[in-house]
Enzyme design. Structure first.
Site, short mmCIF file in Angstrom:
data_model
loop_
_atom_site.label_atom_id
_atom_site.label_comp_id
_atom_site.label_asym_id
_atom_site.label_seq_id
_atom_site.Cartn_x
_atom_site.Cartn_y
_atom_site.Cartn_z
N CYS A 128 -26.12 -53.72 -84.13
CA CYS A 128 -25.53 -54.91 -83.55
C CYS A 128 -26.57 -55.65 -82.71
O CYS A 128 -27.21 -55.07 -81.87
CB CYS A 128 -24.39 -54.54 -82.61
SG CYS A 128 -23.35 -53.25 -83.25
N GLU A 186 -24.92 -64.07 -83.70
CA GLU A 186 -25.02 -63.26 -84.91
C GLU A 186 -23.64 -62.88 -85.44
O GLU A 186 -22.76 -62.52 -84.66
CB GLU A 186 -25.80 -61.99 -84.53
CG GLU A 186 -26.27 -61.18 -85.69
CD GLU A 186 -27.17 -60.02 -85.23
OE1 GLU A 186 -28.00 -60.21 -84.32
OE2 GLU A 186 -27.01 -58.93 -85.78
#
Ligand code: SAH
Length: 345
Positions: free
Chosen positions: A334, A93
């Site tokens: 996150c 990511e």
């Protein structure tokens, strides 16, 4: 056996490989430009390289190539989250954030994470593997390619503990700031660590001009151990010594990151302890109201409480900022995008 990754190699290393195989040395500079300036995805795009060289490279090396698997754009602030599939289909990511001072890309340094911080989504599925330097670079290059935007800042704050992948991190920092490559100023790079004290010592010796951010999150060992397992390996005292040494060796001011968790680390005594530690090592403090992850059950404090906590620190002369929450509408925390993708497969 896996092949060497071309995008993870320095120009010097490429030169050695190419001349060793009978190709002229000047081809290494051309190849390096294709890999890091044009940052092409395919060998056949390297139009000034002879076919024989491209065949040789194709047979003997890998060219790390991140393929976009998902992209989300925040309607609130234009933040973009990217999910990339690496060659072995591992998911990584990365985020593009727009600030007044320029576009910042937040990259991952590992596939998953083994640090186990209790508030963090990136660690929920454990560590799968380290990323290679080329795969860290690819995240930046691919975002640049997909958006056509100029990238002026990079933060290594995505999934993973960068100092747990030390050699590839150092290689990444050299490559991304190489004047023949992307040539990003080291002053525009921040590396965030949960505090592997020995590695902070090693990094100090490298003399990079980057900003080092320490994820502190608690000011006593007892409390820190409750939310960050790494605190069982290094005491706050050891961590402060490493910070002090880093500052002395590099002259670069450290940042303390402090995720405020309601009722856990946001008390008055926490503010006092944080002010004392930050004062000791001349650190700047960055407060991050915790991004609630369903698995953790943590809540963020009210906005006025965050402001009061900030004022407590300022009263002690500490330099403090509150991190603006970007992309709240697109799996804010996150590692949440990746975790959600893994959970539904
Ligand atoms: N492993 C590195 C970098 C990745 S995390 C580190 O620990 O610093 C980047 C920052 O985001 C760290 O300060 C981390 O503690 C923080 N963070 C992770 N999950 C968060 C959450 N849910 N809310 C707020 N901050 C979080």
């Amino acid at each position: 056996m896996s092949k060497k990754d071309l995008r993870s190699m320095t120009q010097e290393e490429l030169k050695k490989e190419l001349t060793g195989a009978g190709f002229p040395a000047f081809r290494a500079a051309q190849l390096f430009r294709w890999l890091h300036v044009q940052a092409v995805r395919e060998l056949n795009e390297m139009s000034n390289l002879p076919g024989a060289l491209k065949d040789y490279l194709g047979e003997n090396y890998d060219l790390s190539a991140a393929a976009m698997a998902d992209r989300q754009i925040s309607a609130l602030d234009g933040t973009q989250k990217f999910l990339f599939a690496m060659r072995d289909n591992c998911l990584v990511e990365s985020v593009l954030m727009r600030y007044r001072y320029g576009n910042t890309v937040c990259i991952s340094s590992q596939v998953g994470c083994r640090m186990g911080c209790s508030f963090c989504a990136s660690t929920l599925d454990g560590l799968e593997r380290n990323l290679q330097a080329g795969e860290m670079l690819e995240q930046i290059y691919e975002i640049r390619r997909q958006t056509g935007e100029k990238i002026s800042h990079v933060v290594v704050m995505g999934t993973g503990e960068p100092l747990d992948n030390y050699d590839q991190l150092v290689r990444f920092l050299r490559l991304v700031s190489d004047e023949n490559g992307m040539n990003l100023s080291q002053r525009s790079i921040t590396v965030s660590t949960c505090g592997l004290a020995e590695r902070i010592g090693d990094l100090a010796e490298e003399q990079f001009a980057i900003t080092l951010a320490i994820s502190l999150h608690a000011v006593t060992d007892e409390k820190r151990r409750r939310i960050m397992p790494v605190a069982n390996r290094y005491s706050i005292e050891e961590l402060m010594e490493a910070c002090r040494n880093y500052f002395d060796r590099t002259g670069r001011r450290i940042t303390f990151e402090y995720s405020l968790i309601h009722g856990v680390n946001d008390l008055k005594e926490d503010a006092a302890g944080l002010a004392a530690l930050a004062g000791r090592v001349h650190a700047h403090v960055n407060l991050i109201p915790v991004n609630p992850v369903a698995e953790s059950g943590y809540e963020r404090p009210a906005d006025e409480h965050v402001r009061a906590f900030k004022m407590e620190l300022e009263k002690s002369g500490i330099n403090v900022s509150i991190r603006r929450a970007l992309g709240r509408d697109i799996d804010g925390a996150c590692g949440q995008l990746r975790h959600r993708q893994l959970s539904c497969c």
